[in-house]
Write a protein that holds these residues in place. Structure first.
Motif, PDB file in Angstrom:
ATOM      1  N   UNK A 101      23.355  24.847  40.861  1.00  0.00           N
ATOM      2  CA  UNK A 101      24.381  25.449  40.003  1.00  0.00           C
ATOM      3  C   UNK A 101      25.435  26.122  40.883  1.00  0.00           C
ATOM      4  N   UNK A 102      26.682  25.657  40.769  1.00  0.00           N
ATOM      5  CA  UNK A 102      27.774  26.204  41.575  1.00  0.00           C
ATOM      6  C   UNK A 102      28.635  27.102  40.686  1.00  0.00           C
ATOM      7  N   UNK A 103      28.752  28.353  41.088  1.00  0.00           N
ATOM      8  CA  UNK A 103      29.477  29.316  40.253  1.00  0.00           C
ATOM      9  C   UNK A 103      30.670  29.902  41.009  1.00  0.00           C
ATOM     10  N   UNK A 104      31.786  29.933  40.339  1.00  0.00           N
ATOM     11  CA  UNK A 104      33.014  30.517  40.882  1.00  0.00           C
ATOM     12  C   UNK A 104      32.925  32.056  40.827  1.00  0.00           C
ATOM     13  N   UNK A 105      33.772  32.708  41.582  1.00  0.00           N
ATOM     14  CA  UNK A 105      33.751  34.182  41.625  1.00  0.00           C
ATOM     15  C   UNK A 105      34.840  34.821  40.744  1.00  0.00           C
ATOM     16  N   UNK A 106      36.112  34.613  41.103  1.00  0.00           N
ATOM     17  CA  UNK A 106      37.197  35.311  40.403  1.00  0.00           C
ATOM     18  C   UNK A 106      37.395  34.766  38.982  1.00  0.00           C
TER      19      UNK A 106
END
Ligand SMILES: [Mg+2]
Length: 185
Positions: A4-9
């Protein structure tokens, strides 16, 4: 475990640049005033070099708030998924200041998400080169890579994208972390 790849901003935290630009200009702009993905587009040209100095002396993550329920839900997801935080760190307004941006990002993640191993941080612009089973991002462009499930986190710059277009791109819109929890757990 699924990756699972999750963005930050605008996914883990929000409104950093909005509040920072307002602090710099002494304004009360809202996100929708930017008219683009980049809040910094609101800065007049003649103030640009002053802005770079302001950016260098301040930390945009002092201006953010965490998204509601993010820590609690991410902690639960972390038990079921192989989670990576993927975030772009290149500072568009002056590439030379990107090292500072990377440091500020690292420290914010380290402090607020202690259950995610720092080895799982990926500082990258072209996220589509990363293989993933699931992606969460507020940017349509950054969701272009392959994945079984792609969740578009609602943000000021994507609210007007139609359901039809989302369907075409195989994107599911989510408005908060409770919705993500429902879909993924
Ligand atoms: Mg984002």
């Amino acid at each position: 475990m699924k990756k699972l790849i999750i963005d930050m901003d605008d996914v883990l935290c929000e409104k950093g640049f909005l509040r920072m630009v307002n602090a710099f200009l002494g304004t009360d702009y809202q996100e929708e005033d930017a008219g683009s993905y980049y809040i910094n587009d609101l800065i007049p040209k003649e103030k640009f070099s002053e802005w770079l100095q302001f950016f260098e002396e301040n930390n945009v993550y002092d201006y953010v708030n965490l998204k509601e329920n993010v820590q609690e839900v991410l902690k639960k997801l972390n038990e079921t998924y192989d989670i990576y935080i993927a975030t772009s760190y290149v500072f568009r307004d002056d590439n030379q200041l990107s090292g500072k941006s990377l440091k500020d990002k690292f420290e914010y993640l380290y402090k607020n998400f202690p259950f995610i191993n720092p080895e799982k941080y990926i500082f990258i612009t072209n996220k589509e080169i990363i293989k993933a089973d699931i992606r969460i991002d507020d940017s349509i462009q950054k969701l272009e890579g392959d994945a079984e499930i792609k969740l578009l986190f609602t943000a000021y710059h994507n609210v007007n994208i139609s359901e039809e277009e989302l369907k075409k791109k195989n994107l599911i819109r989510v408005n908060d972390w409770k919705e993500i929890e429902k879909i993924l757990l």
